[in-house]
Scaffold this motif. Structure first.
Motif, PDB file in Angstrom:
ATOM      1  N   ILE A  37       0.848  -1.194   0.000  1.00 23.75           N
ATOM      2  CA  ILE A  37       0.000   0.000   0.000  1.00 23.75           C
ATOM      3  C   ILE A  37       0.883   1.244   0.000  1.00 23.75           C
ATOM      4  O   ILE A  37       1.841   1.338   0.772  1.00 23.75           O
ATOM      5  CB  ILE A  37      -0.902   0.031   1.258  1.00 23.75           C
ATOM      6  N   ASP A  38       0.562   2.199  -0.856  1.00 21.06           N
ATOM      7  CA  ASP A  38       1.277   3.471  -0.911  1.00 21.06           C
ATOM      8  C   ASP A  38       0.257   4.585  -1.065  1.00 21.06           C
ATOM      9  O   ASP A  38      -0.494   4.609  -2.047  1.00 21.06           O
ATOM     10  CB  ASP A  38       2.266   3.470  -2.080  1.00 21.06           C
ATOM     11  N   GLU A  39       0.218   5.481  -0.082  1.00 22.22           N
ATOM     12  CA  GLU A  39      -0.719   6.610  -0.105  1.00 22.22           C
ATOM     13  C   GLU A  39      -2.155   6.146  -0.342  1.00 22.22           C
ATOM     14  O   GLU A  39      -2.866   6.642  -1.214  1.00 22.22           O
ATOM     15  CB  GLU A  39      -0.297   7.642  -1.143  1.00 22.22           C
ATOM     16  N   SER A  40      -2.569   5.143   0.435  1.00 24.00           N
ATOM     17  CA  SER A  40      -3.946   4.616   0.401  1.00 24.00           C
ATOM     18  C   SER A  40      -4.310   3.897  -0.888  1.00 24.00           C
ATOM     19  O   SER A  40      -5.477   3.672  -1.169  1.00 24.00           O
ATOM     20  CB  SER A  40      -4.961   5.731   0.672  1.00 24.00           C
ATOM     21  N   ARG A  41      -3.325   3.549  -1.691  1.00 20.00           N
ATOM     22  CA  ARG A  41      -3.579   2.820  -2.934  1.00 20.00           C
ATOM     23  C   ARG A  41      -2.789   1.516  -2.942  1.00 20.00           C
ATOM     24  O   ARG A  41      -1.655   1.477  -2.483  1.00 20.00           O
ATOM     25  CB  ARG A  41      -3.179   3.658  -4.141  1.00 20.00           C
ATOM     26  N   ILE A  42      -3.391   0.488  -3.489  1.00 23.96           N
ATOM     27  CA  ILE A  42      -2.690  -0.781  -3.630  1.00 23.96           C
ATOM     28  C   ILE A  42      -1.739  -0.674  -4.815  1.00 23.96           C
ATOM     29  O   ILE A  42      -2.164  -0.410  -5.933  1.00 23.96           O
ATOM     30  CB  ILE A  42      -3.686  -1.937  -3.840  1.00 23.96           C
ATOM     31  N   ARG A  43      -0.443  -0.868  -4.557  1.00 21.22           N
ATOM     32  CA  ARG A  43       0.558  -0.822  -5.622  1.00 21.22           C
ATOM     33  C   ARG A  43       0.844  -2.196  -6.193  1.00 21.22           C
ATOM     34  O   ARG A  43       1.161  -2.343  -7.365  1.00 21.22           O
ATOM     35  CB  ARG A  43       1.855  -0.221  -5.090  1.00 21.22           C
ATOM     36  N   CYS A  44       0.791  -3.209  -5.308  1.00 19.92           N
ATOM     37  CA  CYS A  44       1.146  -4.563  -5.739  1.00 19.92           C
ATOM     38  C   CYS A  44       0.420  -5.573  -4.854  1.00 19.92           C
ATOM     39  O   CYS A  44       0.193  -5.313  -3.673  1.00 19.92           O
ATOM     40  CB  CYS A  44       2.662  -4.737  -5.611  1.00 19.92           C
ATOM     41  N   ILE A  45       0.042  -6.689  -5.430  1.00 21.52           N
ATOM     42  CA  ILE A  45      -0.565  -7.789  -4.686  1.00 21.52           C
ATOM     43  C   ILE A  45       0.274  -9.034  -4.924  1.00 21.52           C
ATOM     44  O   ILE A  45       0.549  -9.393  -6.065  1.00 21.52           O
ATOM     45  CB  ILE A  45      -2.016  -8.060  -5.142  1.00 21.52           C
ATOM     46  N   TRP A  46       0.693  -9.668  -3.829  1.00 22.62           N
ATOM     47  CA  TRP A  46       1.398 -10.944  -3.919  1.00 22.62           C
ATOM     48  C   TRP A  46       0.448 -12.037  -3.462  1.00 22.62           C
ATOM     49  O   TRP A  46      -0.266 -11.879  -2.475  1.00 22.62           O
ATOM     50  CB  TRP A  46       2.623 -10.960  -3.004  1.00 22.62           C
ATOM     51  N   ALA A  47       0.436 -13.144  -4.182  1.00 18.38           N
ATOM     52  CA  ALA A  47      -0.403 -14.290  -3.812  1.00 18.38           C
ATOM     53  C   ALA A  47       0.474 -15.527  -3.682  1.00 18.38           C
ATOM     54  O   ALA A  47       1.255 -15.838  -4.584  1.00 18.38           O
ATOM     55  CB  ALA A  47      -1.481 -14.518  -4.866  1.00 18.38           C
ATOM     56  N   MET A  48       0.350 -16.216  -2.557  1.00 20.38           N
ATOM     57  CA  MET A  48       1.104 -17.447  -2.320  1.00 20.38           C
ATOM     58  C   MET A  48       0.142 -18.619  -2.322  1.00 20.38           C
ATOM     59  O   MET A  48      -0.832 -18.629  -1.568  1.00 20.38           O
ATOM     60  CB  MET A  48       1.822 -17.370  -0.968  1.00 20.38           C
TER      61      MET A  48
END
Length: 59
Positions: A37-48
């Motif tokens: 999360i950066d400045e209330s926005r999702i920048r990246c999602i990791w899924a395992m």
């Protein structure tokens, strides 16, 4: 996973210090998600989904 939506529980958890979700079906952990999360926005999602790495989440 779309077919499991009615039986899927999403649990809010901290994952490697990041906000995250743990997808559980019938007590079995299916996927662990972490969000950058950066400045209330999702920048990246990791899924395992690797079963070996998910074992620690099942306890």
């Amino acid at each position: 996973m779309a077919g499991l939506a009615s039986r899927l529980d999403l649990l809010e958890r901290t994952v490697n210090g990041q906000p995250g979700l743990v997808a559980v079906n019938g007590g079995q952990v299916l996927t662990v998600y972490a969000f950058d999360i950066d400045e209330s926005r999702i920048r990246c999602i990791w899924a395992m989904r690797n079963p070996d790495k998910l074992r620690s989440w099942s306890s």
